[in-house]
Design a protein around this motif. Structure first.
Motif, PDB file in Angstrom:
ATOM      1  N   HIS A 159     -17.203  82.126  39.238  1.00 49.38           N
ATOM      2  CA  HIS A 159     -16.020  82.568  38.496  1.00 49.38           C
ATOM      3  C   HIS A 159     -16.341  83.762  37.595  1.00 49.38           C
ATOM      4  CE1 HIS A 159     -13.525  79.220  39.809  1.00 49.38           C
ATOM      5  NE2 HIS A 159     -14.531  78.400  39.548  1.00 49.38           N
ATOM      6  N   ILE A 160     -17.562  83.827  37.093  1.00 46.49           N
ATOM      7  CA  ILE A 160     -17.932  84.908  36.167  1.00 46.49           C
ATOM      8  C   ILE A 160     -18.220  86.203  36.912  1.00 46.49           C
ATOM      9  CG2 ILE A 160     -19.694  85.673  34.527  1.00 46.49           C
ATOM     10  CD1 ILE A 160     -20.006  82.728  33.730  1.00 46.49           C
ATOM     11  N   PHE A 161     -18.987  86.113  38.008  1.00 49.45           N
ATOM     12  CA  PHE A 161     -19.420  87.314  38.738  1.00 49.45           C
ATOM     13  C   PHE A 161     -18.440  87.598  39.875  1.00 49.45           C
ATOM     14  CE2 PHE A 161     -23.640  85.552  37.266  1.00 49.45           C
ATOM     15  CZ  PHE A 161     -23.778  86.460  36.223  1.00 49.45           C
ATOM     16  N   THR A 162     -17.452  88.394  39.585  1.00 53.95           N
ATOM     17  CA  THR A 162     -16.438  88.744  40.587  1.00 53.95           C
ATOM     18  C   THR A 162     -16.580  90.211  40.966  1.00 53.95           C
ATOM     19  OG1 THR A 162     -14.853  89.196  38.800  1.00 53.95           O
ATOM     20  CG2 THR A 162     -14.826  86.992  39.785  1.00 53.95           C
ATOM     21  N   PRO A 163     -16.172  90.575  42.176  1.00 52.79           N
ATOM     22  CA  PRO A 163     -16.388  91.949  42.654  1.00 52.79           C
ATOM     23  C   PRO A 163     -15.576  92.982  41.880  1.00 52.79           C
ATOM     24  CG  PRO A 163     -15.072  90.697  44.225  1.00 52.79           C
ATOM     25  CD  PRO A 163     -15.560  89.722  43.208  1.00 52.79           C
ATOM     26  N   SER A 164     -16.160  94.169  41.746  1.00 56.09           N
ATOM     27  CA  SER A 164     -15.474  95.310  41.129  1.00 56.09           C
ATOM     28  C   SER A 164     -15.728  96.520  42.011  1.00 56.09           C
ATOM     29  CB  SER A 164     -16.004  95.561  39.711  1.00 56.09           C
ATOM     30  OG  SER A 164     -15.391  96.684  39.126  1.00 56.09           O
ATOM     31  N   PRO A 165     -14.970  96.658  43.107  1.00 53.31           N
ATOM     32  CA  PRO A 165     -15.228  97.721  44.095  1.00 53.31           C
ATOM     33  C   PRO A 165     -15.216  99.122  43.499  1.00 53.31           C
ATOM     34  CG  PRO A 165     -13.615  96.131  44.919  1.00 53.31           C
ATOM     35  CD  PRO A 165     -13.813  95.828  43.474  1.00 53.31           C
ATOM     36  N   SER A 166     -14.477  99.332  42.425  1.00 60.28           N
ATOM     37  CA  SER A 166     -14.390 100.671  41.849  1.00 60.28           C
ATOM     38  C   SER A 166     -15.623 101.043  41.039  1.00 60.28           C
ATOM     39  CB  SER A 166     -13.157 100.772  40.945  1.00 60.28           C
ATOM     40  OG  SER A 166     -13.253  99.856  39.865  1.00 60.28           O
ATOM     41  N   GLN A 167     -16.462 100.068  40.699  1.00 62.20           N
ATOM     42  CA  GLN A 167     -17.643 100.354  39.880  1.00 62.20           C
ATOM     43  C   GLN A 167     -18.797  99.456  40.294  1.00 62.20           C
ATOM     44  OE1 GLN A 167     -17.076 101.349  35.677  1.00 62.20           O
ATOM     45  NE2 GLN A 167     -18.686  99.902  35.158  1.00 62.20           N
ATOM     46  N   ARG A 168     -19.386  99.766  41.428  1.00 59.81           N
ATOM     47  CA  ARG A 168     -20.539  99.000  41.897  1.00 59.81           C
ATOM     48  C   ARG A 168     -21.755  99.368  41.054  1.00 59.81           C
ATOM     49  NH1 ARG A 168     -22.519  99.682  47.025  1.00 59.81           N
ATOM     50  NH2 ARG A 168     -23.212  97.516  47.058  1.00 59.81           N
ATOM     51  N   GLU A 169     -22.452  98.355  40.613  1.00 58.20           N
ATOM     52  CA  GLU A 169     -23.648  98.585  39.805  1.00 58.20           C
ATOM     53  C   GLU A 169     -24.875  98.745  40.689  1.00 58.20           C
ATOM     54  OE1 GLU A 169     -23.490  98.936  36.571  1.00 58.20           O
ATOM     55  OE2 GLU A 169     -21.430  98.259  36.269  1.00 58.20           O
ATOM     56  N   ARG A 170     -25.883  99.426  40.154  1.00 57.33           N
ATOM     57  CA  ARG A 170     -27.207  99.505  40.770  1.00 57.33           C
ATOM     58  C   ARG A 170     -28.159  98.799  39.801  1.00 57.33           C
ATOM     59  NH1 ARG A 170     -24.709 104.194  41.623  1.00 57.33           N
ATOM     60  NH2 ARG A 170     -25.648 105.209  39.818  1.00 57.33           N
ATOM     61  N   VAL A 171     -28.553  97.594  40.174  1.00 56.13           N
ATOM     62  CA  VAL A 171     -29.246  96.674  39.273  1.00 56.13           C
ATOM     63  C   VAL A 171     -30.740  96.662  39.584  1.00 56.13           C
ATOM     64  CG1 VAL A 171     -29.345  94.306  38.430  1.00 56.13           C
ATOM     65  CG2 VAL A 171     -27.163  95.253  39.197  1.00 56.13           C
ATOM     66  N   LEU A 172     -31.549  96.863  38.573  1.00 53.59           N
ATOM     67  CA  LEU A 172     -33.000  96.777  38.724  1.00 53.59           C
ATOM     68  C   LEU A 172     -33.474  95.424  38.215  1.00 53.59           C
ATOM     69  CD1 LEU A 172     -35.802  97.932  39.316  1.00 53.59           C
ATOM     70  CD2 LEU A 172     -35.751  99.023  37.054  1.00 53.59           C
ATOM     71  N   VAL A 187     -28.481  86.914  42.289  1.00 53.16           N
ATOM     72  CA  VAL A 187     -27.301  86.163  42.742  1.00 53.16           C
ATOM     73  C   VAL A 187     -26.024  86.751  42.143  1.00 53.16           C
ATOM     74  CG1 VAL A 187     -26.121  83.946  42.560  1.00 53.16           C
ATOM     75  CG2 VAL A 187     -28.523  84.008  43.228  1.00 53.16           C
ATOM     76  N   GLY A 188     -26.067  87.087  40.857  1.00 53.31           N
ATOM     77  CA  GLY A 188     -24.898  87.678  40.211  1.00 53.31           C
ATOM     78  C   GLY A 188     -24.531  89.011  40.826  1.00 53.31           C
ATOM     79  N   ALA A 189     -25.540  89.843  41.115  1.00 53.93           N
ATOM     80  CA  ALA A 189     -25.278  91.139  41.737  1.00 53.93           C
ATOM     81  C   ALA A 189     -24.661  90.975  43.126  1.00 53.93           C
ATOM     82  CB  ALA A 189     -26.572  91.942  41.819  1.00 53.93           C
ATOM     83  N   LEU A 190     -25.162  90.006  43.887  1.00 52.51           N
ATOM     84  CA  LEU A 190     -24.612  89.740  45.221  1.00 52.51           C
ATOM     85  C   LEU A 190     -23.134  89.349  45.117  1.00 52.51           C
ATOM     86  CD1 LEU A 190     -26.361  87.501  47.902  1.00 52.51           C
ATOM     87  CD2 LEU A 190     -23.907  87.428  47.523  1.00 52.51           C
ATOM     88  N   LEU A 191     -22.826  88.449  44.196  1.00 52.37           N
ATOM     89  CA  LEU A 191     -21.445  87.998  44.050  1.00 52.37           C
ATOM     90  C   LEU A 191     -20.516  89.138  43.617  1.00 52.37           C
ATOM     91  CD1 LEU A 191     -22.071  84.563  42.290  1.00 52.37           C
ATOM     92  CD2 LEU A 191     -21.198  84.891  44.604  1.00 52.37           C
ATOM     93  N   ARG A 192     -21.053  90.084  42.860  1.00 49.36           N
ATOM     94  CA  ARG A 192     -20.232  91.205  42.401  1.00 49.36           C
ATOM     95  C   ARG A 192     -20.097  92.303  43.440  1.00 49.36           C
ATOM     96  NH1 ARG A 192     -23.371  90.670  37.566  1.00 49.36           N
ATOM     97  NH2 ARG A 192     -24.640  92.366  38.393  1.00 49.36           N
ATOM     98  N   GLY A 193     -20.986  92.288  44.448  1.00 45.62           N
ATOM     99  CA  GLY A 193     -20.966  93.362  45.437  1.00 45.62           C
ATOM    100  C   GLY A 193     -21.796  94.559  45.034  1.00 45.62           C
TER     101      GLY A 193
END
Length: 469
Positions: A159-172, A187-193
């Motif tokens: 429920h917390i980590f939902t996709p935001s197609p307009s602003q994909r993050e690049r997570v290190l 896992v959170g990055a995967l869920l967000r896209g």
């Protein structure tokens, strides 16, 4: 129809939705579609099993193996990369592990020890379990470690980590993927896209290079790793303006280091407070720190859904992000959890941590209690000190304070002691002995390894932790 895990449902949806977007970045990028295919092959190859221990290095298929075991409905033990070998084996025994997936099969005994390559199979239908069941060992260093059961936080992630197609993050991610911080970050990055860049271990130069080359937007660091980044000679020449979120946690942060991070990275730096037992307790954002130097020593306000209080100076918590309980013990339910951290709330409700209760040193005939972290902050504020670790050692007349200092310029032990005396105006806070070192040892999770420091100075044997993954 039987209920299905909301978390696993969201994971499969995210993998299907991602398509040819890059999930794992770097020199050998992996798309969401490719990761989904690998996950289904790992799920097939794993087969039905009971309790799966995951002991793998930091790389993409580490998280995919974890997810494959969850899809099978297995209980999953994440083998802490920074734990001593004896603790890893004790955790596996306490969990009743039936299958081990590892990079080092020769280090494990048992009837079912496999590498990821052994799990490659032709995909079979997936039947989602109702929930996931994941075990994380505590950070204990003696005896059989406690095992923390988490299931509810995973549906919370969905429920917390939902996709935001307009602003994909690049997570290190530099934390071990078998620790909660690294595991949840991926896992959170995967869920967000988002796209994730995974490092094997921590190297400040490599982190700066990745930030600059791949325009990293989000990362999390422990205070010692932040200090290494800020002090690295390549830092002034590295473009850091892509970073939109730098999260700090896992250990108390000296206020002057937080101020320096805000100066270097800009108003994108925040920090949080949590435990493996309760990952989200408090947080503070860059906006809350702006113009408020008094808040630099705070880990923030308690997050929604959680409660906290102090009892005899110790922080206690309860709420939505709590663990299910320790394996073999009654569920936590609505009860209060003793964190083992000493802290105080200010008049605005911001929590300030002082130290671990177990690290407090009782000095002198009147039993004055000294929190070493408070002394460390003071020593690290000296212009010629880069870092410091303070802890108790046995002395001729009882416990005494000992400081290990990493110098950043010419400074003597007497100057260090006089600085502490001037800062506190109380001799109890002045280290009885001071020594200098080139660097402080860190655990695999990026915290200062005081156990190793203390053991080296008392003649006790400190078992070497397993190589960081």
């Amino acid at each position: 129809m039987a209920s299905q895990s909301a978390f696993l449902t969201a994971v499969l949806a995210a993998l299907a939705r991602g398509g040819d977007d890059v999930l794992f970045g770097g020199d050998a990028p992996v798309t969401y579609r490719e990761a989904r295919d690998v996950l289904f092959r790992l799920h097939a190859g794993l087969g039905d099993t009971g309790v799966v221990a995951v002991d793998l290095a930091n790389r993409p298929d580490t998280v995919l193996v974890q997810l494959a075991a969850m899809l099978r409905g297995a209980r999953v033990l994440l083998v802490a990369a920074s734990a001593p070998r004896a603790d890893q084996l004790a955790a596996a025994a306490a969990a009743g592990v039936t299958t081990v997936v590892t990079d080092r099969p020769g280090a494990w005994s048992g009837d079912d020890v496999r590498t990821p390559a052994d799990l490659d199979g032709e995909p079979v239908p997936v039947v989602l379990p109702a929930a996931v069941d994941v075990l994380f060992p505590t950070g204990g260093t003696t005896g059989v470690p406690k095992l923390i059961r988490h299931s509810g936080i995973y549906d919370g992630m969905a429920h917390i980590f939902t996709p935001s197609p307009s602003q994909r993050e690049r997570v290190l991610v530099v934390a071990p993927l078998t620790h909660l911080t690294g595991h949840a970050s991926v896992v959170g990055a995967l869920l967000r896209g988002d796209s994730v860049f995974v490092h094997k271990g921590f190297d400040a130069g490599a982190v700066l290079d990745t930030i600059g080359r791949h325009r990293i937007t989000s990362l999390s660091l422990t205070p010692p790793r932040l200090a290494a980044l800020l002090d690295h000679p390549a830092r002034p020449g590295t473009r850091l303006d892509s970073v939109r979120s730098l999260s700090l946690g896992a250990a108390p942060l000296p206020p002057h280091r937080l101020a320096q991070a805000l100066e270097v990275f800009g108003p994108v730096v925040g920090q949080g407070y949590g435990l493996t037992e309760a990952p989200m307790i408090a947080s503070i954002s860059a906006a809350e720190l702006a113009g408020r130097p008094d808040r630099l020593s705070s880990v923030g306000r308690i997050v929604p859904g959680m409660e906290a209080r102090t009892v005899d100076g110790e922080v206690q918590v309860r709420g939505l992000s709590m663990m299910d309980g320790y394996l073999g013990a009654p569920p936590v339910g609505d009860g209060w959890l003793r964190t083992g951290d000493l802290g105080r709330f200010d008049s605005e409700g911001y929590l300030h941590l002082l130290d671990r209760a177990d690290d407090v040193v009782v000095l002198g005939e009147h039993g004055t209690k000294v929190a070493p972290a408070v002394v460390e902050y003071a020593l690290a504020a000296h212009p010629c000190v880069r870092d410091a670790a303070v802890f108790g050692l046995p002395g001729d007349d009882g416990p005494m304070l000992h400081a290990v200092v990493v110098a950043d310029g010419p400074v003597s032990a007497d100057e260090i002691r006089n600085h502490a005396r001037t800062t506190f105006d109380r001799d109890h806070y002045v280290p009885a002995t001071v020594e200098f070192a080139d660097a402080l040892p860190l655990t695999g999770a990026g915290k200062v390894d005081k156990r190793a420091l203390r053991a080296a100075r008392t003649g006790r044997h400190a078992e070497e932790p397993a190589d960081e993954k």
